[in-house]
Design a protein around this motif. Structure first.
Motif, PDB file in Angstrom:
ATOM      1  N   TYR A 139       0.842  -1.195   0.000  1.00 17.84           N
ATOM      2  CA  TYR A 139       0.000   0.000   0.000  1.00 17.84           C
ATOM      3  C   TYR A 139       0.876   1.243   0.000  1.00 17.84           C
ATOM      4  CZ  TYR A 139      -3.916  -3.050   1.228  1.00 17.84           C
ATOM      5  OH  TYR A 139      -4.887  -4.027   1.212  1.00 17.84           O
ATOM      6  N   PRO A 140       0.380   2.348  -0.572  1.00 23.25           N
ATOM      7  CA  PRO A 140       1.189   3.572  -0.566  1.00 23.25           C
ATOM      8  C   PRO A 140       1.376   4.102   0.854  1.00 23.25           C
ATOM      9  CG  PRO A 140      -0.995   3.984  -1.524  1.00 23.25           C
ATOM     10  CD  PRO A 140      -0.888   2.516  -1.312  1.00 23.25           C
ATOM     11  N   GLY A 173     -11.733   5.550  -1.179  1.00 22.33           N
ATOM     12  CA  GLY A 173     -10.772   5.791  -2.250  1.00 22.33           C
ATOM     13  C   GLY A 173      -9.952   7.009  -1.897  1.00 22.33           C
ATOM     14  N   SER A 174      -9.163   7.502  -2.833  1.00 26.51           N
ATOM     15  CA  SER A 174      -8.404   8.721  -2.561  1.00 26.51           C
ATOM     16  C   SER A 174      -9.340   9.931  -2.683  1.00 26.51           C
ATOM     17  CB  SER A 174      -7.219   8.835  -3.523  1.00 26.51           C
ATOM     18  OG  SER A 174      -7.701   8.939  -4.845  1.00 26.51           O
ATOM     19  N   PRO A 175      -8.969  11.081  -2.105  1.00 24.70           N
ATOM     20  CA  PRO A 175      -9.907  12.208  -2.042  1.00 24.70           C
ATOM     21  C   PRO A 175     -10.481  12.626  -3.387  1.00 24.70           C
ATOM     22  CG  PRO A 175      -7.993  12.640  -0.670  1.00 24.70           C
ATOM     23  CD  PRO A 175      -7.704  11.374  -1.404  1.00 24.70           C
ATOM     24  N   ARG A 176      -9.663  12.624  -4.436  1.00 24.55           N
ATOM     25  CA  ARG A 176     -10.133  13.140  -5.732  1.00 24.55           C
ATOM     26  C   ARG A 176     -10.816  12.093  -6.596  1.00 24.55           C
ATOM     27  NH1 ARG A 176      -5.097  15.417  -5.166  1.00 24.55           N
ATOM     28  NH2 ARG A 176      -5.102  17.628  -4.630  1.00 24.55           N
ATOM     29  N   ASP A 177     -10.917  10.865  -6.087  1.00 24.76           N
ATOM     30  CA  ASP A 177     -11.577   9.807  -6.860  1.00 24.76           C
ATOM     31  C   ASP A 177     -13.092   9.962  -6.720  1.00 24.76           C
ATOM     32  OD1 ASP A 177     -12.591   7.575  -8.037  1.00 24.76           O
ATOM     33  OD2 ASP A 177     -11.482   6.119  -6.816  1.00 24.76           O
ATOM     34  N   SER A 178     -13.695  10.605  -7.714  1.00 28.73           N
ATOM     35  CA  SER A 178     -15.135  10.893  -7.630  1.00 28.73           C
ATOM     36  C   SER A 178     -15.989   9.651  -7.876  1.00 28.73           C
ATOM     37  CB  SER A 178     -15.512  11.986  -8.627  1.00 28.73           C
ATOM     38  OG  SER A 178     -15.188  11.560  -9.936  1.00 28.73           O
ATOM     39  N   THR A 179     -15.382   8.554  -8.338  1.00 28.07           N
ATOM     40  CA  THR A 179     -16.145   7.330  -8.576  1.00 28.07           C
ATOM     41  C   THR A 179     -16.274   6.482  -7.296  1.00 28.07           C
ATOM     42  OG1 THR A 179     -14.208   6.004  -9.175  1.00 28.07           O
ATOM     43  CG2 THR A 179     -15.283   7.244 -10.947  1.00 28.07           C
ATOM     44  N   THR A 241      -4.432   4.878   2.230  1.00 25.64           N
ATOM     45  CA  THR A 241      -3.313   4.917   3.189  1.00 25.64           C
ATOM     46  C   THR A 241      -2.376   6.093   2.921  1.00 25.64           C
ATOM     47  OG1 THR A 241      -2.040   3.384   1.797  1.00 25.64           O
ATOM     48  CG2 THR A 241      -3.357   2.420   3.582  1.00 25.64           C
ATOM     49  N   ALA A 242      -2.403   6.642   1.711  1.00 24.79           N
ATOM     50  CA  ALA A 242      -1.548   7.800   1.411  1.00 24.79           C
ATOM     51  C   ALA A 242      -2.037   9.047   2.144  1.00 24.79           C
ATOM     52  CB  ALA A 242      -1.518   8.056  -0.099  1.00 24.79           C
ATOM     53  N   PHE A 243      -3.347   9.102   2.426  1.00 24.56           N
ATOM     54  CA  PHE A 243      -3.929  10.294   3.044  1.00 24.56           C
ATOM     55  C   PHE A 243      -4.407  10.031   4.469  1.00 24.56           C
ATOM     56  CE2 PHE A 243      -4.294  10.769  -1.508  1.00 24.56           C
ATOM     57  CZ  PHE A 243      -3.878  12.072  -1.714  1.00 24.56           C
ATOM     58  N   ASP A 244      -4.985   8.862   4.702  1.00 27.33           N
ATOM     59  CA  ASP A 244      -5.603   8.581   5.994  1.00 27.33           C
ATOM     60  C   ASP A 244      -5.259   7.157   6.431  1.00 27.33           C
ATOM     61  OD1 ASP A 244      -7.237  11.131   6.381  1.00 27.33           O
ATOM     62  OD2 ASP A 244      -7.949  10.505   4.408  1.00 27.33           O
ATOM     63  N   HIS A 245      -6.281   6.338   6.696  1.00 28.34           N
ATOM     64  CA  HIS A 245      -6.078   4.963   7.146  1.00 28.34           C
ATOM     65  C   HIS A 245      -6.810   3.996   6.229  1.00 28.34           C
ATOM     66  CE1 HIS A 245      -5.830   6.980  11.330  1.00 28.34           C
ATOM     67  NE2 HIS A 245      -4.617   6.726  10.916  1.00 28.34           N
ATOM     68  N   LYS A 246      -6.410   2.726   6.319  1.00 35.73           N
ATOM     69  CA  LYS A 246      -7.090   1.703   5.523  1.00 35.73           C
ATOM     70  C   LYS A 246      -8.363   1.269   6.226  1.00 35.73           C
ATOM     71  CE  LYS A 246      -7.511  -0.496   1.821  1.00 35.73           C
ATOM     72  NZ  LYS A 246      -7.840   0.395   0.694  1.00 35.73           N
ATOM     73  N   TRP A 247      -9.483   1.525   5.568  1.00 33.40           N
ATOM     74  CA  TRP A 247     -10.786   1.040   6.028  1.00 33.40           C
ATOM     75  C   TRP A 247     -11.354   0.197   4.900  1.00 33.40           C
ATOM     76  CZ3 TRP A 247     -15.628   1.716   3.812  1.00 33.40           C
ATOM     77  CH2 TRP A 247     -16.708   1.270   4.576  1.00 33.40           C
TER      78      TRP A 247
END
Length: 421
Positions: A139-140, A173-179, A241-247
């Motif tokens: 994971y990143p 997902g990551s913040p900018r992933d609108s899907t 995981t690059a921004f927050d935690h794995k859920w």
């Protein structure tokens, strides 16, 4: 067959699994749900078939697991848990399949399953695939941020005090992933899920406590500073995981982690003269190094040495870190009275607790009904013990801090829909 033989050769020990099935709409138990269990990778070969009881629970199953030592040794590169697929069906509900439930040696995995009523008559299966644990998979690493956020910038909305939310909104997902989908998740369930995804439940209890405190403080910083909402997003936190935690949606949690979250859920980490919870970042300490942050494997080593949770945290974050308690807990009828309710107790708090247990007993018929007289006698003690055993708490018959809030949580869950309808 080769896969099964390999699994059995590696599975030197046993782990436990209990499955709890509830209605996604009203939190009530689903009795007589049929569950088949197979090795992930060999779904056609059923290992066990079980059904849920009137509390929506299965018996506790014993399943093969790799040696516990594999999850305790940072140098081990073999997968330290076995993976199982669960297929769940019940009349009137959409079936659910969960592939990759993770069973560790010598701990109990708890698989909570929320089934959607089938309103259409069509039974379309919901399928969840659980990815690898973060200490095993790839994971990143966390992108570094300041641990204390500026809160006087124009337009910043911040809370005036630290509040434990009832729910948070997780962007998967990551913040900018609108899907990516957004999920409304109970705060305690979120913390249990993340901790089960990011550390091993076989680790020392004080290591688990230190990591749970770091996860909760980080999460409450996101809540307190409205971090994502101030950037135009409609969620509290992400699963990246690059921004927050794995859920991970529908992943199993573990009893060793669950009881600690129930014990600590209103806590967070503070520094002197800083109102906001500290954004306590960390890394694994084996594949990734992160000076001045906690490392997960390092925290395990310090737990092995007998350090307390705050000693572990101060080792990594500095001596001016301390444990604080939130001023408010959202979504509960009333706060913990500040003392245990037990045999011989009496008064309005006992009556309130008895009334809440009676509402819960309407949904969970295995729980006895009580006379709500405000007197903590043998019948109340037995009802509390039954409640604790159903909901994964030590069955002491005493309403302590975790039990008070668990009764509140289940009461709100089963009574809210009734009020709305």
């Amino acid at each position: 067959m080769r896969y099964i033989r390999a699994m059995q050769e590696e599975a030197a020990e046993k782990g436990k699994l209990q499955i709890n099935v509830t209605n996604a709409e009203d939190s009530r138990p689903v009795s007589d749900a049929q569950i088949s269990i197979s090795y992930t990778g060999v779904p056609e070969q059923t290992l066990e078939r079980v059904a849920t009881d009137s509390s929506g629970q299965t018996e506790i199953l014993e399943l093969d697991a790799p040696p516990e030592e594999w999850s305790l040794n940072p140098e081990n590169e073999r997968q330290p848990y076995s993976e199982y697929t669960l297929d769940i069906s019940a009349p009137g509900y959409e079936p659910v399949s969960i592939a990759g439930a993770e069973i560790l040696a010598n701990v109990k995995a708890i698989q909570n399953v929320r089934m959607r009523p089938s309103n259409t008559g069509r039974e379309e299966e919901e399928v969840f695939v659980i990815p690898a644990h973060t200490l095993y998979g790839d994971y990143p690493p966390k992108i570094a941020e300041d641990e204390i956020k500026p809160v006087n910038e124009s337009g910043e909305i911040v809370l005036s005090r630290v509040v434990v939310p009832e729910y948070i909104v997780v962007h998967n997902g990551s913040p900018r992933d609108s899907t990516a989908n957004n999920y409304y998740v109970k705060y305690k369930d979120y913390i249990k899920n993340v901790a089960s995804s990011e550390i091993y439940a076989t680790w020392p209890s004080n290591t688990i406590r230190a990591n749970v405190l770091a996860i909760m403080s980080f999460t409450l910083n996101r809540v307190y500073t409205e971090w994502y909402r101030n950037r135009g997003y409609d969620f509290t936190i992400t699963s990246s995981t690059a921004f927050d935690h794995k859920w991970i949606p529908e992943r199993n949690v573990y009893d060793t982690i669950s009881v600690i979250v129930d014990e600590l859920f209103a806590s967070y980490l503070s520094r002197p003269n800083v109102r906001q919870p500290i954004l306590t970042q960390y890394c694994d300490g084996r594949r990734v190094s992160c000076p001045n942050w906690m490392t997960q494997w390092g925290s395990k080593e310090l737990g092995d040495q007998g350090m307390s949770p705050i000693e572990i945290l101060r080792y990594f974050y500095g001596d001016d870190m301390y444990i604080n308690t939130a001023e408010e807990i959202s979504g509960i009828p009333s706060s913990w009275p500040g003392y245990n309710l037990e045999a011989g107790s009496s008064g309005s708090k006992v009556r309130q607790m008895q009334e809440q247990l009676n509402v819960i007993a309407d949904a969970y018929p295995a729980l006895p009904k009580l006379t709500a007289d405000g007197i903590y006698g043998p019948a109340t003690e037995e009802a509390v013990r039954e409640f604790q055993s159903v909901f994964g708490l030590p069955a002491t018959g005493i309403v302590d801090y975790p039990t008070w809030y668990k009764i509140s949580e289940i009461y709100v869950g089963v009574s809210r829909i009734a009020e709305l309808t």
